[in-house]
Enzyme design. Structure first.
Site, short mmCIF file in Angstrom:
data_model
loop_
_atom_site.label_atom_id
_atom_site.label_comp_id
_atom_site.label_asym_id
_atom_site.label_seq_id
_atom_site.Cartn_x
_atom_site.Cartn_y
_atom_site.Cartn_z
N ARG A 133 11.36 98.64 2.67
CA ARG A 133 10.38 98.47 1.60
C ARG A 133 9.63 99.78 1.45
O ARG A 133 9.71 100.66 2.32
CB ARG A 133 9.40 97.33 1.94
CG ARG A 133 8.57 97.64 3.18
CD ARG A 133 7.48 96.60 3.44
NE ARG A 133 6.64 97.02 4.54
CZ ARG A 133 6.47 96.32 5.66
NH1 ARG A 133 7.10 95.17 5.84
NH2 ARG A 133 5.67 96.77 6.60
N SER B 41 8.12 87.50 6.32
CA SER B 41 7.84 86.80 5.07
C SER B 41 8.34 87.59 3.88
O SER B 41 8.38 88.82 3.90
CB SER B 41 6.33 86.60 4.93
OG SER B 41 5.89 85.77 5.98
N ASN C 74 13.97 82.49 13.20
CA ASN C 74 12.74 82.17 12.50
C ASN C 74 12.83 82.81 11.12
O ASN C 74 12.98 84.03 11.00
CB ASN C 74 11.55 82.73 13.28
CG ASN C 74 10.26 82.09 12.81
OD1 ASN C 74 10.18 81.60 11.68
ND2 ASN C 74 9.26 82.09 13.65
N ARG D 7 21.99 42.67 -26.27
CA ARG D 7 20.58 42.61 -25.84
C ARG D 7 20.19 43.72 -24.87
O ARG D 7 19.01 43.92 -24.60
CB ARG D 7 20.29 41.23 -25.22
CG ARG D 7 20.03 40.19 -26.28
CD ARG D 7 19.47 38.93 -25.67
NE ARG D 7 20.53 38.12 -25.08
CZ ARG D 7 20.32 37.22 -24.12
NH1 ARG D 7 19.10 37.05 -23.62
NH2 ARG D 7 21.31 36.51 -23.64
N GLN E 151 41.07 43.59 -25.21
CA GLN E 151 40.85 42.42 -26.07
C GLN E 151 40.14 42.92 -27.32
O GLN E 151 38.94 43.19 -27.30
CB GLN E 151 40.00 41.36 -25.36
CG GLN E 151 39.85 40.08 -26.17
CD GLN E 151 38.64 39.26 -25.78
OE1 GLN E 151 37.75 39.73 -25.10
NE2 GLN E 151 38.61 38.02 -26.24
N LYS F 131 21.00 75.04 1.01
CA LYS F 131 22.25 74.62 0.34
C LYS F 131 23.45 75.22 1.06
O LYS F 131 23.45 76.41 1.36
CB LYS F 131 22.24 75.09 -1.11
CG LYS F 131 23.42 74.59 -1.92
CD LYS F 131 23.94 75.60 -2.94
CE LYS F 131 24.78 76.66 -2.26
NZ LYS F 131 25.44 77.57 -3.23
N GLU G 37 29.52 23.51 -25.06
CA GLU G 37 28.62 24.65 -25.27
C GLU G 37 27.34 24.15 -25.94
O GLU G 37 27.36 23.22 -26.74
CB GLU G 37 29.31 25.70 -26.15
CG GLU G 37 30.47 26.39 -25.46
CD GLU G 37 30.11 26.97 -24.12
OE1 GLU G 37 29.17 27.78 -24.04
OE2 GLU G 37 30.75 26.60 -23.11
C1 UD1 Z 1 29.88 31.27 -21.11
C2 UD1 Z 1 30.42 29.85 -21.08
C3 UD1 Z 1 29.28 28.90 -20.79
C4 UD1 Z 1 28.59 29.26 -19.51
C5 UD1 Z 1 28.13 30.70 -19.53
C6 UD1 Z 1 27.64 31.12 -18.21
C7 UD1 Z 1 32.27 29.89 -22.64
C8 UD1 Z 1 32.74 29.49 -23.98
N1 UD1 Z 1 31.02 29.56 -22.33
O1 UD1 Z 1 29.01 31.33 -22.22
O2 UD1 Z 1 29.79 27.58 -20.70
O3 UD1 Z 1 27.51 28.40 -19.25
O4 UD1 Z 1 29.22 31.58 -19.88
O5 UD1 Z 1 27.08 32.42 -18.30
O6 UD1 Z 1 33.02 30.45 -21.89
N2 UD1 Z 1 33.72 38.01 -23.03
C9 UD1 Z 1 34.86 38.72 -23.29
N3 UD1 Z 1 35.49 38.48 -24.47
C10 UD1 Z 1 35.04 37.62 -25.39
C11 UD1 Z 1 33.87 36.90 -25.11
C12 UD1 Z 1 33.22 37.12 -23.91
O7 UD1 Z 1 35.32 39.52 -22.49
O8 UD1 Z 1 35.68 37.48 -26.44
C13 UD1 Z 1 33.04 38.24 -21.74
C14 UD1 Z 1 31.63 38.73 -21.92
O9 UD1 Z 1 31.62 40.15 -21.96
C15 UD1 Z 1 30.95 38.20 -20.68
C16 UD1 Z 1 31.71 36.91 -20.38
O10 UD1 Z 1 32.93 37.03 -21.07
O11 UD1 Z 1 31.13 39.06 -19.58
C17 UD1 Z 1 30.95 35.67 -20.82
O12 UD1 Z 1 30.74 35.76 -22.21
P1 UD1 Z 1 29.41 35.28 -22.88
O13 UD1 Z 1 29.47 35.54 -24.32
O14 UD1 Z 1 28.26 35.79 -22.12
O15 UD1 Z 1 29.52 33.71 -22.65
P2 UD1 Z 1 28.38 32.68 -22.84
O16 UD1 Z 1 28.17 32.45 -24.26
O17 UD1 Z 1 27.23 33.09 -22.02
#
Ligand code: UD1
Ligand code: CA
Length: 464
Positions: free
Chosen positions: A447, A412, A384, A16, A78, A358, A157
């Protein structure tokens, strides 16, 4: 005291944001979101800081290393991203069993260290502690399900929730603390049989409950502290809240901000007493403002130190970068002045409109009031420096130094071709191009001599 190890989840894409930059690198108050989290983890006294990275991994790793020189940060990849539970699993091999693991998100930048310390305390080395929140609109968050006795039994969730569960207003913030040894076991039991076919970190609650481990949920009353950033609009909103808080803190210290809503601090500022800052000032990096300093409207100040009583007039840009800029006490800079890295101005120096300085030292009482360039110059006191004059410090290949001794008066529109030395008390006639050293106390003019041709007839247009 149990050791604290922090895992920061930062592998997600952040669709987003609609940006080619990884989401967690977008700046809030001049710092990458994830850097706020890194600093907070350090403040918490984390033994290990492990960042789980995936999307834009190289950029994120490089940015964090650069922002935290000499500090020990660990990174795990990951790939692919199979959910928050899967993210934390990647970090576990790096974490010893004896600690408490605090799970943070790279996109929740304003979480405070004392809130986390309380969470660690409620974990007590043997329980699962969740930071929860009751937002005005719980849509999208995991709901905290409690049993008849009020004990937390699960996080569900949104996409998996029954209508009754969707009606729950307490939600999981995304932040938890758990003993490493227990967390390891719970993570090993996660599966992805849910609406999103993801390994949910939130499912550890179920496993803790099944094992008879108590789950503590502490609601935070500060929504901004747990706010996750997913879009430019949310980022801008949190930026304003953050700036407002910084402005209030400064005003509590006695700094007079003409309008706290039009003030931006993207770094750190240290202010003496009676500092006044007019509207739309942007302060970046590390800035020190001495007693009685006033900053005019629309100034940008970055990595500089402004001496007591100095006035920085409107629309001035001061950028010290790595070398810094120093402005002496009682100096008057601007309006429309530009001070670049390595400018070191003594007491009572005056720099006027459209003057660029600078990598130069200017002694006390020296003045360059209009339209001038002073670069790579060692200038003494009470010089000056006339309107339109420049130091030609660059020969196309190398930079050279200009020395201007005390009390020199540069007229100047002079070009001072470096390397060159202007002797003390000398006067340089306006319009001179100076290529050789000039003697002290003498008038030097370089000059074309002025001539007049009497009765000069201008050419006239031919008539055919
Ligand atoms: C998560 C929680 C939710 C909570 C919310 C709060 C879970 C399943 N859900 O949901 O309960 O209310 O946060 O904001 O945990 N990320 C990774 N690897 C992944 C997935 C996510 O590093 O595979 C990181 C994302 O980049 C982010 C964070 O984990 O920084 C949270 O992930 P996001 O997808 O935003 O979780 P939510 O669906 O918001
Ligand atoms: Ca989120």
């Amino acid at each position: 005291m149990t050791a604290i190890d922090v895992v920061v989840m930062a592998a997600g894409k952040g669709t987003r944001m609609k940006s080619s930059m990884p989401k967690v690198l977008h700046p809030l108050a001049g710092r990458a979101m994830v850097q706020h989290v890194a600093l907070t983890a350090a403040q918490l006294g984390a033994r290990h800081r492990v960042f789980v990275i995936g999307h834009g991994a190289e950029q994120v790793e490089q940015a964090l290393k650069q922002a935290n020189p000499g500090q020990e940060l660990s990174f795990v990849r990951q790939e692919p991203q199979l959910g928050t539970g899967h993210a934390v699993m990647q970090a576990m091999p790096l974490l010893p069993d004896d600690g408490v693991v605090v799970v943070l998100s790279g996109d929740v930048p304003l979480i405070r260290a004392d809130t986390l310390a309380q969470l660690v305390q409620s974990c007590a080395g043997r329980q699962l502690a969740l930071l929860t929140v009751v937002p005005p609109d719980p849509a999208g968050y995991g709901r905290v399900v409690r049993d008849a006795g009020g004990q937390v039994c699960a996080i569900v969730e949104q996409k998996d929730a029954t209508p009754e569960q969707s009606a729950i207003t307490e939600v999981y913030s995304g932040i938890m603390a758990a003993p490493a040894a227990l967390l390891r076991g719970w993570l090993a039991r996660l599966d992805n049989s849910n609406a999103q076919t993801e390994y949910y970190l939130t499912d550890v609650v179920k496993h803790a409950v099944a094992e008879g481990v108590s789950v503590q949920a502490t609601p935070s009353d500060d929504l901004t502290e747990v706010a996750g950033l997913n879009s430019p609009a949310q980022l801008a909103e949190l930026e304003r809240i953050y700036q407002r808080r910084q402005a209030e803190r400064l005003m509590e210290q006695g700094v007079r901000l003409i309008d706290p809503a039009r003030f931006d601090l993207r770094g750190e500022v240290q202010c003496g007493s009676d500092v006044q800052i007019d509207i739309n000032a942007i302060i970046e990096g590390r800035v020190v403002l001495g007693d009685g300093v006033s900053i005019g409207a629309h100034c940008v100040l970055s990595n500089c130190e402004i001496g007591a009583g100095a006035q920085i007039l409107p629309y001035t840009h001061i950028d010290g970068e790595a070398l810094g800029v120093r402005v002496g006490p009682g100096a008057r800079i601007g309006p429309y002045a530009r001070l670049r890295p390595g400018s070191d101005l003594g007491a009572e120096v005056h720099i006027g409109n459209f003057v660029e300085v600078k990598n130069s030292r200017m002694g006390a009482g020296s003045k360059a009031n209009h339209l001038a360039y002073v670069g790579d110059t060692e200038m003494g006191r009470n010089v000056n420096y006339g309107a339109g004059s420049i130091t030609a410090n660059y020969d196309g290949a190398n930079k050279h130094t200009t020395v201007i001794e005390d009390r020199v008066h540069v007229g100047s529109n002079c070009v001072i071709v470096a390397p060159v030395r202007l002797g003390a008390g000398g006067t340089i006639g306006g319009g001179s191009t100076i290529t050789k050293d000039t003697p002290a106390e003498a008038l030097t003019v370089a000059r074309g001599k002025q001539i007049s041709v009497a009765n000069w007839k201008r050419p006239t247009k031919k008539t055919s």
